[in-house]
Design a protein around this motif. Sequence first.
Motif, PDB file in Angstrom:
ATOM      1  N   MET A  30      33.666  43.078  47.454  1.00 16.87           N
ATOM      2  CA  MET A  30      35.206  43.630  46.899  1.00 16.87           C
ATOM      3  C   MET A  30      35.151  43.407  45.420  1.00 16.87           C
ATOM      4  O   MET A  30      34.266  42.427  44.982  1.00 16.87           O
ATOM      5  CB  MET A  30      36.410  42.887  47.590  1.00 16.87           C
ATOM      6  CG  MET A  30      36.396  43.172  49.076  1.00 16.87           C
ATOM      7  SD  MET A  30      37.815  44.497  49.518  1.00 16.87           S
ATOM      8  CE  MET A  30      39.205  43.168  49.704  1.00 16.87           C
ATOM      9  N   CYS A  32      38.422  42.540  43.687  1.00 19.30           N
ATOM     10  CA  CYS A  32      39.637  42.193  43.328  1.00 19.30           C
ATOM     11  C   CYS A  32      40.020  42.243  41.869  1.00 19.30           C
ATOM     12  O   CYS A  32      39.088  41.215  41.430  1.00 19.30           O
ATOM     13  CB  CYS A  32      40.304  41.336  44.112  1.00 19.30           C
ATOM     14  SG  CYS A  32      39.875  41.571  46.102  1.00 19.30           S
ATOM     15  N   CYS A  35      40.792  38.637  41.170  1.00 13.83           N
ATOM     16  CA  CYS A  35      39.570  37.620  41.742  1.00 13.83           C
ATOM     17  C   CYS A  35      39.667  36.541  40.864  1.00 13.83           C
ATOM     18  O   CYS A  35      39.129  36.835  39.606  1.00 13.83           O
ATOM     19  CB  CYS A  35      38.454  38.279  41.998  1.00 13.83           C
ATOM     20  SG  CYS A  35      37.208  37.075  42.754  1.00 13.83           S
ATOM     21  N   THR A  40      31.199  34.318  42.638  1.00 13.11           N
ATOM     22  CA  THR A  40      30.872  34.444  44.106  1.00 13.11           C
ATOM     23  C   THR A  40      30.385  35.685  44.707  1.00 13.11           C
ATOM     24  O   THR A  40      30.306  35.845  45.670  1.00 13.11           O
ATOM     25  CB  THR A  40      32.244  33.596  45.154  1.00 13.11           C
ATOM     26  OG1 THR A  40      33.218  34.855  45.120  1.00 13.11           O
ATOM     27  CG2 THR A  40      32.659  32.295  44.707  1.00 13.11           C
ATOM     28  N   TRP A  41      30.527  36.805  43.724  1.00 15.75           N
ATOM     29  CA  TRP A  41      30.199  38.100  44.011  1.00 15.75           C
ATOM     30  C   TRP A  41      28.793  38.350  44.546  1.00 15.75           C
ATOM     31  O   TRP A  41      28.453  39.292  45.307  1.00 15.75           O
ATOM     32  CB  TRP A  41      30.738  38.936  43.020  1.00 15.75           C
ATOM     33  CG  TRP A  41      32.237  39.046  42.765  1.00 15.75           C
ATOM     34  CD1 TRP A  41      33.228  38.648  43.644  1.00 15.75           C
ATOM     35  CD2 TRP A  41      32.877  39.669  41.469  1.00 15.75           C
ATOM     36  NE1 TRP A  41      34.353  38.913  42.799  1.00 15.75           N
ATOM     37  CE2 TRP A  41      34.287  39.636  41.776  1.00 15.75           C
ATOM     38  CE3 TRP A  41      32.422  40.279  40.459  1.00 15.75           C
ATOM     39  CZ2 TRP A  41      35.065  40.113  40.891  1.00 15.75           C
ATOM     40  CZ3 TRP A  41      33.146  40.776  39.331  1.00 15.75           C
ATOM     41  CH2 TRP A  41      34.709  40.681  39.694  1.00 15.75           C
ATOM     42  N   GLY A  74      35.042  32.158  50.506  1.00 17.46           N
ATOM     43  CA  GLY A  74      33.875  32.916  49.649  1.00 17.46           C
ATOM     44  C   GLY A  74      34.226  33.194  48.582  1.00 17.46           C
ATOM     45  O   GLY A  74      35.613  32.522  47.874  1.00 17.46           O
ATOM     46  N   GLY A  75      33.792  34.271  47.853  1.00 17.48           N
ATOM     47  CA  GLY A  75      33.117  35.386  48.378  1.00 17.48           C
ATOM     48  C   GLY A  75      33.851  35.875  49.776  1.00 17.48           C
ATOM     49  O   GLY A  75      34.795  35.710  49.953  1.00 17.48           O
ATOM     50  N   LYS A 133      45.238  42.467  50.603  1.00 15.18           N
ATOM     51  CA  LYS A 133      45.516  42.473  49.149  1.00 15.18           C
ATOM     52  C   LYS A 133      46.534  43.539  48.768  1.00 15.18           C
ATOM     53  O   LYS A 133      47.324  43.307  47.426  1.00 15.18           O
ATOM     54  CB  LYS A 133      44.423  42.996  48.597  1.00 15.18           C
ATOM     55  CG  LYS A 133      43.043  42.327  48.790  1.00 15.18           C
ATOM     56  CD  LYS A 133      42.869  40.918  48.424  1.00 15.18           C
ATOM     57  CE  LYS A 133      41.452  40.203  48.947  1.00 15.18           C
ATOM     58  NZ  LYS A 133      41.478  38.869  48.543  1.00 15.18           N
TER      59      LYS A 133
HETATM   60  S1  SF4 Z   1      36.189  36.917  46.452  1.00 12.20           S
HETATM   61 FE1  SF4 Z   1      38.179  37.538  47.548  1.00 12.20          FE
HETATM   62  S2  SF4 Z   1      39.485  37.801  45.853  1.00 12.20           S
HETATM   63 FE2  SF4 Z   1      37.286  37.790  44.996  1.00 12.20          FE
HETATM   64  S3  SF4 Z   1      36.462  40.027  45.123  1.00 12.20           S
HETATM   65 FE3  SF4 Z   1      36.152  39.078  46.837  1.00 12.20          FE
HETATM   66  S4  SF4 Z   1      37.726  39.359  48.290  1.00 12.20           S
HETATM   67 FE4  SF4 Z   1      38.340  39.819  46.252  1.00 12.20          FE
END
Ligand code: SF4
Length: 249
Positions: A30, A32, A35, A40-41, A74-75, A133
């Motif tokens: 994701m 977001c 975020c 953590t991506w 997470g992530g 979300k």
């Molecule tokens: S870590 Fe959580 S808030 Fe961040 S992009 Fe991923 S799902 Fe979205």
Amino acid sequence: MNGYVHSTESFGTVDGPGVRFVIFLQGCPMRCKYCHNPDTWKMNSGSVRSAQSLIAEYERNKAFYKNGGITVTGGEALMQIDFLLELFTLAKKKGIHTCLDTSGITYREGESSYNRKLDALMELTDLVMLDIKHIDPEGHKVLTGHDNAGILAFARYLDEKNVPVWVRHVIVPGITDDPGLLSRLGAFLGTLSNVKALDVLPYHIMGVRKYEELGIDYPLKGVEPATKQQALEAKKTILTAYWRVRKGK
Ligand code: SF4
């Protein structure tokens, strides 16, 4: 087996009941806009840790976790489902309360080997914290880069499996604070019988510095943080719609 771990927190108090050992897994599909953990991506990076070493880390402080347990977040924790299965198997053997914090983005309805693993994981999971979300499919796509059909299906799946769920929703001014959207979210949650708690959180900008460090443009530049009062009002709107459906009004 090993997993990719971003970090651990020894005494977490906001990621499930009681004091908890919180494990942040690396990797998220994701994006977001709000975020606060863009670090953590990236998949397949972070520290390589064995499930045993994480359980051992928990055990060093276990006296503090009497009413808590382990939360994996997470992530997106479900991106490493095989590792999660091993970790929660070990945790349950030791009687540790297990909580999975997820966006549900990996779920797809139907027969699949992934869903069979998910069934097995849910047998080992005491609580799911599900971040919803945005209730509107288009709005969700704009906010996160993904459709929400699989996420809402995941919420229904958890209900069928009788897995207790805490729902989390972030109030972002101008994006998720519309009363109509909040009522739609509440009405959807009202169709589920496993929702044990609802956390409505005000959007904050504490992650902005991380974007600067990573050289990524912050997508919500100019959007003001939400106040606690706004989150409280939003929660009331969601719960009004929730109870309307639950009571069949
Ligand atoms: S870590 Fe959580 S808030 Fe961040 S992009 Fe991923 S799902 Fe979205």
